[in-house]
Enzyme design. Structure first.
Site, PDB file in Angstrom:
ATOM      1  N   HIS A   1      -0.600   6.269   6.653  1.00 30.70           N
ATOM      2  CA  HIS A   1      -0.003   6.148   5.334  1.00 30.70           C
ATOM      3  C   HIS A   1       0.374   7.538   4.828  1.00 30.70           C
ATOM      4  O   HIS A   1      -0.142   8.544   5.325  1.00 30.70           O
ATOM      5  CB  HIS A   1      -0.991   5.505   4.353  1.00 30.70           C
ATOM      6  CG  HIS A   1      -0.983   4.018   4.400  1.00 30.70           C
ATOM      7  ND1 HIS A   1      -1.505   3.310   5.449  1.00 30.70           N
ATOM      8  CD2 HIS A   1      -0.498   3.097   3.530  1.00 30.70           C
ATOM      9  CE1 HIS A   1      -1.354   2.018   5.226  1.00 30.70           C
ATOM     10  NE2 HIS A   1      -0.732   1.867   4.076  1.00 30.70           N
TER      11      HIS A   1
ATOM     12  N   SER B   1       0.795  -1.230   0.000  1.00 29.09           N
ATOM     13  CA  SER B   1       0.000   0.000   0.000  1.00 29.09           C
ATOM     14  C   SER B   1       0.824   1.275   0.000  1.00 29.09           C
ATOM     15  O   SER B   1       0.349   2.322  -0.444  1.00 29.09           O
ATOM     16  CB  SER B   1      -0.926   0.010   1.215  1.00 29.09           C
ATOM     17  OG  SER B   1      -0.168  -0.123   2.403  1.00 29.09           O
TER      18      SER B   1
END
Length: 412
Positions: free
Chosen positions: A321, A52
């Site tokens: 993230h 990711s």
């Protein structure tokens, strides 16, 4: 069924308490650098591999490539680099990927689709490869979930008898402390990384292979504010934006763990002949801790589906993230390294420098929060970090495949 519907359906299956994922609004960002490209890179075959952090988890809009449920952003750093350098991109990145998915396992995605083995895209004609992997092999999402705390001093939300996450993973025996996470990196993750990078080198013998390390999720000691980083994920008044719900002890411990993983990735990459780009130190001043100029999203919950007796919560995609600034940093840093490597004689581009601020800004100090309800704390907060680090989005459904000994990896 739409992509969003598939995400919601998968989330409901995972979270018995009715927790759902809420896609955070995002925008397609401008490509890296000057759109004018040189003949030295134009048209070269570029394959992007990884999890990711390469896929751009959280930056909408998503494509359906390489399979539905990979959360591959159209504005991730491989796409920006390809546009900037005029490369022909084959982007195989997929949120939730482990090393086995790079080597020889078809990945089951969040939408229940099957993503092809990533290394199958490599060949003797591949000229450039970028790769980020390893976080899911460590199961960092589960680790982060176990570290959610009620205050900067603890205790942990999931275990009210445990003051912090470090005491959970560092055990004492015979007067000697054993860090089980570092041991897991050394005994399980490192061999898997070595096998994976060796296979990539074998399948793309003529490629410039660049392994990209993970950016800092938590700060190093130099960039940790005097008042600490803690801010609650939930309070009696609601859900704060970009919270950082880790104790002071665990802020340092999680950074140490990430640094140990970074070193293991570097060792394995360089042993295979690949170039390694560490982003950890350069981004330590821009972790999820800081409230200004952050490259990482914190954790944001919002009211969601539930029942009258068990409130629900939604999680914005992209927790822990890289945010827009973080993805731009990765694109500039990796793109500059590739341009220098692919165009001998070209003046080395200066990648943006993540300069530590002498006066780091602390998160707002908050008293130990009053949890809305115990069911929400146990079900909502722990499930939310199964999606955070995205990496492990719904990976529990196939943990056996992720943890088995890889075909190319010697016995640990």
């Amino acid at each position: 069924m739409t992509s969003r519907s598939r995400v919601r359906a998968a989330a409901v299956c995972l979270a018995a308490a009715g927790i759902v994922l809420l896609v955070a609004p995002g925008a397609l960002a401008a490509p890296l650098g000057d759109p004018t490209v040189s003949g030295g890179t134009q048209g070269r075959e570029y394959v992007a591999l990884g999890d990711s952090y390469s896929a751009g988890f959280g930056l909408e809009p998503f494509s359906e490539e390489p399979a539905a449920g990979c959360f591959q952003a159209l504005a991730n750093y491989p796409h920006r680099i390809a546009e900037s350098l005029g490369l022909t991109l084959d982007d195989r990145t997929c949120s939730g990927a482990v090393t086995a998915d790079i080597r020889d396992v078809e990945q089951v995605t969040a939408a229940g689709a099957s993503a092809p083995v990533q290394s199958a895209s490599l060949s003797a004609t591949t000229e450039i490869v970028t790769l980020s992997i390893g976080g899911n092999d460590l199961q960092f999402s589960d680790i982060a979930a176990s570290c959610i705390a009620a205050s900067s001093l603890g205790p942990l939300v999931a275990d009210q008898t445990t003051p912090n996450c470090r005491s959970k993973y560092v055990v004492s025996g015979g007067g000697v402390e054993v860090d089980t996470l570092k041991d897991r990196i050394d005994s399980l993750v490192a061999p898997a990384l070595a096998s994976t990078f060796a296979l990539v080198t074998e399948k793309a013998p003529n490629a410039e292979i660049v392994v990209v390390g993970y950016p800092a999720i938590t700060p190093d000691p130099t960039n940790t504010p005097v008042g600490g980083c803690f801010s609650p994920a939930f309070t009696a008044a609601g859900y704060p934006e970009n919270s950082f719900p880790f104790t002071d002890v665990d802020t340092a411990y999680l950074h140490e763990t990430e640094a140990h993983l970074d070193a293991a990735i570097q060792t394995a990459a360089e042993a295979s002949g690949a170039t390694f780009i560490s982003t950890l130190e350069a981004t330590a001043a821009h972790s999820a801790c800081t409230t200004t100029d952050s490259y990482m999203n914190g954790i944001t919950l919002e009211p969601g589906e539930g029942t009258p007796t068990t409130p629900g919560a939604s999680l914005k995609l992209g927790a822990l993230h890289p945010n827009e600034a973080g993805v731009a940093y990765l694109a500039e840093t990796v793109g500059a390294a590739l341009r220098t490597s692919l165009e001998p004689g070209t003046p080395e581009a200066t990648a943006p420098t993540a300069t530590a601020s002498a006066t780091a800004t602390a998160q707002p100090t908050a008293p130990a929060p009053t949890a809305p309800t115990a069911p929400l704390v146990i079900a909502g907060v722990l499930v939310l970090l199964g999606a955070a680090l995205g990496t492990a989005l719904f990976v529990r459904r196939r943990s056996a495949a992720a943890n088995r000994t890889p075909k190319h990896t010697p016995e640990a």
